[in-house]
Design a protein around this motif. Structure first.
Motif, PDB file in Angstrom:
ATOM      1  N   UNK A   1       7.248  11.990   0.476  1.00  0.00           N
ATOM      2  CA  UNK A   1       6.692  11.240   1.603  1.00  0.00           C
ATOM      3  C   UNK A   1       5.362  11.850   2.041  1.00  0.00           C
ATOM      4  N   UNK A   2       5.263  13.170   1.956  1.00  0.00           N
ATOM      5  CA  UNK A   2       4.019  13.853   2.335  1.00  0.00           C
ATOM      6  C   UNK A   2       2.949  13.763   1.249  1.00  0.00           C
TER       7      UNK A   2
ATOM      8  N   UNK B   1       6.396   5.001   2.264  1.00  0.00           N
ATOM      9  CA  UNK B   1       7.439   5.817   1.637  1.00  0.00           C
ATOM     10  C   UNK B   1       8.556   6.130   2.634  1.00  0.00           C
ATOM     11  N   UNK B   2       8.174   6.421   3.872  1.00  0.00           N
ATOM     12  CA  UNK B   2       9.193   6.679   4.893  1.00  0.00           C
ATOM     13  C   UNK B   2      10.025   5.428   5.145  1.00  0.00           C
ATOM     14  N   UNK B   3       9.371   4.269   5.149  1.00  0.00           N
ATOM     15  CA  UNK B   3      10.100   3.014   5.353  1.00  0.00           C
ATOM     16  C   UNK B   3      11.094   2.781   4.225  1.00  0.00           C
ATOM     17  N   UNK B   4      10.716   3.160   3.003  1.00  0.00           N
ATOM     18  CA  UNK B   4      11.631   3.008   1.870  1.00  0.00           C
ATOM     19  C   UNK B   4      12.866   3.877   2.057  1.00  0.00           C
TER      20      UNK B   4
ATOM     21  N   UNK C   1       0.833  -1.203   0.000  1.00  0.00           N
ATOM     22  CA  UNK C   1       0.000   0.000   0.000  1.00  0.00           C
ATOM     23  C   UNK C   1       0.868   1.255   0.000  1.00  0.00           C
ATOM     24  N   UNK C   2       0.526   2.189  -0.875  1.00  0.00           N
ATOM     25  CA  UNK C   2       1.306   3.424  -1.007  1.00  0.00           C
ATOM     26  C   UNK C   2       0.825   4.437   0.026  1.00  0.00           C
TER      27      UNK C   2
ATOM     28  N   UNK D   1      10.562  19.458  12.516  1.00  0.00           N
ATOM     29  CA  UNK D   1      10.827  18.037  12.286  1.00  0.00           C
ATOM     30  C   UNK D   1       9.706  17.180  12.868  1.00  0.00           C
ATOM     31  N   UNK D   2       9.315  16.179  12.116  1.00  0.00           N
ATOM     32  CA  UNK D   2       8.364  15.184  12.598  1.00  0.00           C
ATOM     33  C   UNK D   2       8.938  13.803  12.309  1.00  0.00           C
ATOM     34  N   UNK D   3       8.332  12.793  12.878  1.00  0.00           N
ATOM     35  CA  UNK D   3       8.800  11.423  12.666  1.00  0.00           C
ATOM     36  C   UNK D   3       7.683  10.591  12.054  1.00  0.00           C
ATOM     37  N   UNK D   4       8.001   9.927  10.954  1.00  0.00           N
ATOM     38  CA  UNK D   4       7.058   9.016  10.304  1.00  0.00           C
ATOM     39  C   UNK D   4       7.745   7.667  10.167  1.00  0.00           C
TER      40      UNK D   4
END
Length: 310
Positions: A83-84, A61-64, A55-56, A128-131
């Protein structure tokens, strides 16, 4: 194992992976190349792969990106926008596989990893944020950075798309602008922030609106509904209601035969009911073709009658 035979869904992990993991996953490079060519595997960045069945999401995307980026660097700029959920890469850049863009906070060295474009930047905690375990610039900070870094039209489109996807307002950007004093590109950013429009629905619509502004013409309303017998029926990309002038951008989706027929019927109705319809197409953003449709707007908005006697 031949991915082109068994298919991505049964042969690949249900997560992003890198080229360095191929042996562990028992995947041959040739098979991976075939899977990429068949669209069973996506390659957003050099050495990073995402099975098409995954699933996109922002988390995916962050994991990639996490497979490549080190923990003490912050994903930024166009990679952060991706990513956003906003793609700001040109078609040629996507074909060549873009570098992952990151920045190090002041006092830390930028990364030198292959396939990663590392820079230094003044970042506050609120930037900064964390995903999915990856540190990334927030949508607001990403918009501000791209407003400085990208070429003017692309920057305007990025600002509008991030605003639409994440509810960013002009006030959000104005609040942060003083921090950017003296930064390269801030003059452009200051010019673009007042034009922010969350209702613009495509990159080229952003280009259209920016061209109208640059020509010194009044800005039209965006996504305007026209009623037929009291029912909102036709939606216009841009419109000057009082002058009954519509400006529409026709992208590639308008090449579809059914869409063309619908466009002709819709625009025929508008013309029959007193509207002037000006159509902008893909190649109309430079030179004489740009001047032509801007002149059409100017002429259409010029009053043909004045109440002034002398």
């Amino acid at each position: 194992m031949n991915l082109s035979v068994v298919g991505a869904a049964s042969a690949l992990p249900a997560r992003p992976f890198t080229a360095s993991e191929l042996n562990e996953l028992s995947i041959k490079r040739y098979d991976l190349r075939v899977a990429v060519e068949r669209g069973e595997v996506l390659r957003p960045f050099r050495g990073v792969f995402i099975p098409s069945g995954v699933e996109d999401t922002a988390e995916t995307r962050a994991a990639a990106v996490s497979r490549v980026v080190t923990p003490h660097h912050v994903v930024s700029d166009r990679t952060a926008a991706w990513i956003h959920g906003v793609n700001t890469y040109s078609l040629s850049e996507q074909a060549q596989i873009p570098a992952i863009e990151t920045c190090a906070r002041r006092g830390y060295a930028p990364t030198r990893l292959e396939g990663v474009d590392g820079r230094s930047r003044d970042l506050l905690d609120r930037d900064i944020m964390t995903i999915n375990g990856v540190r990334i610039t927030t949508p607001v900070r990403t918009a501000l950075d791209l407003g400085c870094n990208l070429k003017r039209r692309e920057a305007m489109a990025a600002l509008n798309e991030l605003a639409r996807e994440h509810g960013i307002t002009r006030s959000d950007l104005y609040q942060e602008l003083p921090r950017f004093k003296g930064r390269r590109g801030v003059v452009q950013l200051r010019e673009l922030v007042p034009l922010l429009n969350r209702h613009v629905e495509s990159q080229r619509e952003s280009w259209t609106l920016l061209a109208i502004s640059d020509a010194g013409l009044p800005l039209p309303e965006t996504q305007v509904w026209v009623d037929v017998e009291g029912i909102p029926t036709y939606r216009l990309d841009f419109a000057y209601r009082l002058a009954k002038v519509a400006v529409e951008y026709d992208g590639e989706d308008h090449d579809d035969p059914d869409q063309r027929i619908y466009d002709e019927e819709r625009r025929g109705w508008l013309v029959d009911h007193g509207w002037i319809v000006i159509v902008v197409r893909r190649g109309d953003f430079t030179g004489d073709r740009l001047d032509a449709w801007l002149r059409e707007i100017k002429d259409a908005l010029t009053p043909t009658y004045s109440s002034r006697r002398f």
